[in-house]
Write a protein that holds these residues in place. Structure first.
Motif, PDB file in Angstrom:
ATOM      1  N   GLN A  65      38.581  29.024  51.934  1.00 19.85           N
ATOM      2  CA  GLN A  65      37.835  30.270  51.729  1.00 19.85           C
ATOM      3  C   GLN A  65      38.580  31.184  50.776  1.00 19.85           C
ATOM      4  O   GLN A  65      39.797  31.139  50.665  1.00 19.85           O
ATOM      5  CB  GLN A  65      37.593  31.001  53.044  1.00 19.85           C
ATOM      6  CG  GLN A  65      38.828  31.619  53.664  1.00 19.85           C
ATOM      7  CD  GLN A  65      38.542  32.318  54.983  1.00 19.85           C
ATOM      8  OE1 GLN A  65      37.554  32.046  55.653  1.00 19.85           O
ATOM      9  NE2 GLN A  65      39.416  33.222  55.377  1.00 19.85           N
ATOM     10  N   LEU A  66      37.808  31.997  50.092  1.00 20.48           N
ATOM     11  CA  LEU A  66      38.329  33.118  49.316  1.00 20.48           C
ATOM     12  C   LEU A  66      38.096  34.355  50.158  1.00 20.48           C
ATOM     13  O   LEU A  66      36.990  34.562  50.672  1.00 20.48           O
ATOM     14  CB  LEU A  66      37.581  33.259  47.994  1.00 20.48           C
ATOM     15  CG  LEU A  66      37.828  32.176  46.959  1.00 20.48           C
ATOM     16  CD1 LEU A  66      36.764  32.250  45.857  1.00 20.48           C
ATOM     17  CD2 LEU A  66      39.207  32.339  46.368  1.00 20.48           C
ATOM     18  N   ALA A  67      39.118  35.156  50.332  1.00 21.67           N
ATOM     19  CA  ALA A  67      38.992  36.381  51.123  1.00 21.67           C
ATOM     20  C   ALA A  67      39.513  37.543  50.284  1.00 21.67           C
ATOM     21  O   ALA A  67      40.680  37.562  49.905  1.00 21.67           O
ATOM     22  CB  ALA A  67      39.779  36.264  52.422  1.00 21.67           C
ATOM     23  N   THR A  68      38.634  38.478  49.981  1.00 20.22           N
ATOM     24  CA  THR A  68      38.993  39.630  49.165  1.00 20.22           C
ATOM     25  C   THR A  68      38.756  40.900  49.966  1.00 20.22           C
ATOM     26  O   THR A  68      37.651  41.135  50.445  1.00 20.22           O
ATOM     27  CB  THR A  68      38.176  39.662  47.864  1.00 20.22           C
ATOM     28  OG1 THR A  68      38.290  38.400  47.203  1.00 20.22           O
ATOM     29  CG2 THR A  68      38.661  40.774  46.950  1.00 20.22           C
ATOM     30  N   SER A  69      39.824  41.680  50.121  1.00 16.76           N
ATOM     31  CA  SER A  69      39.718  42.970  50.807  1.00 16.76           C
ATOM     32  C   SER A  69      39.690  44.082  49.771  1.00 16.76           C
ATOM     33  O   SER A  69      40.461  44.059  48.811  1.00 16.76           O
ATOM     34  CB  SER A  69      40.915  43.186  51.739  1.00 16.76           C
ATOM     35  OG  SER A  69      40.847  42.319  52.838  1.00 16.76           O
ATOM     36  N   TYR A  70      38.818  45.051  49.992  1.00 13.49           N
ATOM     37  CA  TYR A  70      38.707  46.239  49.141  1.00 13.49           C
ATOM     38  C   TYR A  70      38.963  47.447  50.021  1.00 13.49           C
ATOM     39  O   TYR A  70      38.332  47.610  51.065  1.00 13.49           O
ATOM     40  CB  TYR A  70      37.299  46.340  48.545  1.00 13.49           C
ATOM     41  CG  TYR A  70      36.895  45.163  47.698  1.00 13.49           C
ATOM     42  CD1 TYR A  70      37.149  45.160  46.319  1.00 13.49           C
ATOM     43  CD2 TYR A  70      36.259  44.054  48.246  1.00 13.49           C
ATOM     44  CE1 TYR A  70      36.780  44.076  45.531  1.00 13.49           C
ATOM     45  CE2 TYR A  70      35.886  42.982  47.459  1.00 13.49           C
ATOM     46  CZ  TYR A  70      36.143  42.992  46.111  1.00 13.49           C
ATOM     47  OH  TYR A  70      35.778  41.926  45.333  1.00 13.49           O
ATOM     48  N   LEU A  71      39.916  48.288  49.608  1.00 12.34           N
ATOM     49  CA  LEU A  71      40.255  49.488  50.369  1.00 12.34           C
ATOM     50  C   LEU A  71      40.175  50.699  49.448  1.00 12.34           C
ATOM     51  O   LEU A  71      40.677  50.658  48.315  1.00 12.34           O
ATOM     52  CB  LEU A  71      41.671  49.385  50.944  1.00 12.34           C
ATOM     53  CG  LEU A  71      41.870  48.281  51.986  1.00 12.34           C
ATOM     54  CD1 LEU A  71      42.403  47.024  51.347  1.00 12.34           C
ATOM     55  CD2 LEU A  71      42.775  48.759  53.071  1.00 12.34           C
ATOM     56  N   PRO A  72      39.547  51.779  49.890  1.00  9.79           N
ATOM     57  CA  PRO A  72      39.448  52.965  49.047  1.00  9.79           C
ATOM     58  C   PRO A  72      40.829  53.549  48.739  1.00  9.79           C
ATOM     59  O   PRO A  72      41.747  53.479  49.564  1.00  9.79           O
ATOM     60  CB  PRO A  72      38.598  53.943  49.858  1.00  9.79           C
ATOM     61  CG  PRO A  72      38.578  53.426  51.247  1.00  9.79           C
ATOM     62  CD  PRO A  72      38.940  51.974  51.212  1.00  9.79           C
ATOM     63  N   ALA A  73      40.964  54.106  47.551  1.00 10.59           N
ATOM     64  CA  ALA A  73      42.245  54.697  47.134  1.00 10.59           C
ATOM     65  C   ALA A  73      42.678  55.790  48.099  1.00 10.59           C
ATOM     66  O   ALA A  73      43.874  55.942  48.372  1.00 10.59           O
ATOM     67  CB  ALA A  73      42.133  55.244  45.712  1.00 10.59           C
ATOM     68  N   SER A  74      41.735  56.537  48.653  1.00 11.37           N
ATOM     69  CA  SER A  74      42.077  57.624  49.566  1.00 11.37           C
ATOM     70  C   SER A  74      42.783  57.114  50.824  1.00 11.37           C
ATOM     71  O   SER A  74      43.512  57.853  51.474  1.00 11.37           O
ATOM     72  CB  SER A  74      40.818  58.403  49.965  1.00 11.37           C
ATOM     73  OG  SER A  74      39.901  57.543  50.635  1.00 11.37           O
ATOM     74  N   VAL A  75      42.602  55.855  51.148  1.00  7.53           N
ATOM     75  CA  VAL A  75      43.230  55.244  52.319  1.00  7.53           C
ATOM     76  C   VAL A  75      44.500  54.484  51.931  1.00  7.53           C
ATOM     77  O   VAL A  75      45.482  54.499  52.662  1.00  7.53           O
ATOM     78  CB  VAL A  75      42.231  54.285  53.016  1.00  7.53           C
ATOM     79  CG1 VAL A  75      42.901  53.449  54.087  1.00  7.53           C
ATOM     80  CG2 VAL A  75      41.052  55.057  53.584  1.00  7.53           C
ATOM     81  N   ALA A  76      44.495  53.826  50.757  1.00 14.80           N
ATOM     82  CA  ALA A  76      45.550  52.860  50.435  1.00 14.80           C
ATOM     83  C   ALA A  76      46.617  53.327  49.451  1.00 14.80           C
ATOM     84  O   ALA A  76      47.750  52.859  49.517  1.00 14.80           O
ATOM     85  CB  ALA A  76      44.902  51.591  49.884  1.00 14.80           C
TER      86      ALA A  76
END
Length: 185
Positions: A79-90
């Protein structure tokens, strides 16, 4: 939950959150999988549908953590697993570092007693040429796509886009009875 009968060539993907010494995982089948190549960690705009789930403008950079996961013994990508996190959080946090520490990103997101909750949507589509090559998909095989949204205190803090061969996996889940569907007395 696995069905009682399924094709021998397909692997059920039950949907429930678990935890072990490494952190959270969402599928016992994938528990032993590891990154087959170094994960990429970048700042880039999220795809349009992911940006909408994150509640950010399409052109705004978010943290992107991309992993190719598979069986460490056979080196077969699963599997390919891509996480996206907002800049305000990360931005400026350990979430943006290669090593996020014990328990991974979900432990970082839950620090301070902020429990996460998750929702998922399952769909299928044809792979991009890059996805097909990385997953070693035969021509014409679609992707099974599971998009999981993690929220904390009512705010979306991560969208995880997992893609795998629709020919090799199926999603299974328990169906619960709504109060309106109770048998008549």
């Amino acid at each position: 939950m696995a069905r009682t009968e399924f094709s021998e060539t397909r692997t059920p993907r039950p949907r429930q959150v678990h935890r072990d010494e490494r952190g959270y995982y969402f599928d016992p089948t994938a528990r032993t999988w590891t990154a087959l190549e170094p994960p990429t960690i970048t700042w880039a705009p999220a795809p349009r549908d992911v940006a909408a789930l994150l509640g950010v403008p399409v052109d705004e950079d978010v943290l992107v953590r991309d992993r190719l996961m598979g069986d460490p013994a056979t080196r077969v990508p699963m599997q390919l697993a891509t996480s996206y996190l907002p800049a305000s959080v990360a931005r400026g946090t350990r979430l943006a570092q290669r090593d996020t520490g014990p328990g991974g990103i979900y432990d970082r997101l839950e620090e301070g007693g902020h429990l996460l909750s998750w929702e998922e949507a399952v769909s299928a589509r044809m792979p991009t040429p890059d996805e097909g090559a990385r997953l070693r998909l035969p021509k014409g095989v679609p992707l099974l796509r599971i998009v999981r949204t993690a929220t904390r205190d009512g705010l979306t803090v991560e969208v995880n886009d997992t893609r795998m061969s629709a020919d090799a996996f199926e999603v299974g889940y328990r169906i619960t009875r709504h109060p309106s569907a109770q048998p008549k007395a």
